[in-house]
Design a protein around this motif. Structure first.
Motif, PDB file in Angstrom:
ATOM      1  N   LEU A   1       0.830  -1.200   0.000  1.00  0.00           N
ATOM      2  CA  LEU A   1       0.000   0.000   0.000  1.00  0.00           C
ATOM      3  C   LEU A   1       0.868   1.255   0.000  1.00  0.00           C
ATOM      4  N   LYS A   2       0.463   2.240  -0.780  1.00  0.00           N
ATOM      5  CA  LYS A   2       1.271   3.428  -1.000  1.00  0.00           C
ATOM      6  C   LYS A   2       0.662   4.675  -0.359  1.00  0.00           C
ATOM      7  N   LYS A   3       1.557   5.520   0.195  1.00  0.00           N
ATOM      8  CA  LYS A   3       1.114   6.797   0.749  1.00  0.00           C
ATOM      9  C   LYS A   3       0.591   7.691  -0.373  1.00  0.00           C
ATOM     10  N   GLY A   4      -0.523   8.338  -0.129  1.00  0.00           N
ATOM     11  CA  GLY A   4      -1.120   9.213  -1.128  1.00  0.00           C
ATOM     12  C   GLY A   4      -2.106   8.496  -2.024  1.00  0.00           C
ATOM     13  N   LYS A   5      -1.863   7.208  -2.248  1.00  0.00           N
ATOM     14  CA  LYS A   5      -2.770   6.405  -3.079  1.00  0.00           C
ATOM     15  C   LYS A   5      -3.715   5.578  -2.231  1.00  0.00           C
ATOM     16  N   ASN A   6      -3.157   4.897  -1.229  1.00  0.00           N
ATOM     17  CA  ASN A   6      -3.960   4.027  -0.364  1.00  0.00           C
ATOM     18  C   ASN A   6      -4.140   4.571   1.046  1.00  0.00           C
TER      19      ASN A   6
END
Length: 248
Positions: free
Chosen positions: A191-196
């Protein structure tokens, strides 16, 4: 002189060759392995046994004479109560402050922050149970501070633990508000910061103070005292920061 030195080494080895039983709240489970590894660099012969659970359940076990030496709590109220009843021999000290993030597995514009929760596309919001979890209580505080609680309360789905709230956030609801430390689970590494996920504005809720106490059972355990001291030191603070906490 040489004999005295060898005697010192033998005594040191015998003193630090036992076991510590550390009860920890679920949110600390992601950081505990790194804490143990760093501590064992100093005391390689000491076994740190971890008992993981909700703070309320751990405290109930302590009151029923569970042989735990240290408690790492998700809040300050439980350790305060144990200190007041004589189950702890040290006053509660804040070892870290937990923080909140929004988490979603869906395509959502997280840059909108808390206002996104009012969207018609957000039908279910996962949070921890505010009656039993400080992170749930902080989530409700954030919603009320933003003046949207009444608008979104019908959307709320309550998890009974951090792990359950995370699962709800990515599988059963559109978005969730979870402990930032949970993001460091290997299962969430994709999971990515800003996306998830994105941080909840810290101005919307009171910092989640987490407390540590040395329990009565660990009073005469030198290794327990050493681990307690380690948890309040700079190396431990660096590890807590690595896992998404703020440190005092």
């Amino acid at each position: 002189m040489k004999k005295r030195f060898l005697l010192f080494i033998l005594l040191s080895t015998s003193l630090y060759a036992g076991k510590i039983r550390v009860a920890i709240s679920a949110n600390v489970s992601y950081a505990i392995d790194d804490l143990k590894k760093e501590f064992n660099k100093l005391y390689p012969n000491t076994k740190v046994e971890v008992i993981l659970g909700g703070t309320g359940k751990l405290v109930a076990q302590i009151k029923h004479k569970a042989p735990y030496d240290i408690l790492l709590s998700a809040n300050m109220e439980y350790p305060k109560s144990l200190y007041e009843t004589g189950e702890a021999i040290t006053r509660p000290i804040v070892y870290a402050q937990g923080s909140l993030v929004y988490l979603s597995n869906k395509e959502i514009d997280l840059s909108k922050g808390i206002s996104i929760l009012e969207s018609k596309n957000i039908k279910k919001i996962a949070i921890a149970n505010p009656k039993t979890a400080p992170y749930g209580e902080a989530s409700i505080e954030a919603l009320k501070s933003a003046n949207i609680y009444e608008k979104v309360k019908s959307k709320l789905v309550y998890g009974e633990s951090i792990s359950q709230t995370v699962i709800y956030s990515i599988r059963a609801t559109d978005i969730g508000i979870i402990a930032k430390s949970a993001l460091f689970s290997p299962k969430l590494s994709h999971l990515k910061k800003g996306k998830n996920w994105i941080d909840v504005d810290s101005k919307l809720y009171t910092p989640i103070d987490q407390g540590v106490i040395l329990l009565k059972h660990g009073k005469n355990n030198l290794e327990a005292s050493a681990f307690y001291t380690f948890l309040l030191g700079q190396k431990a603070k660096s590890i807590f920061e690595k896992f998404g906490y703020r440190v005092p």
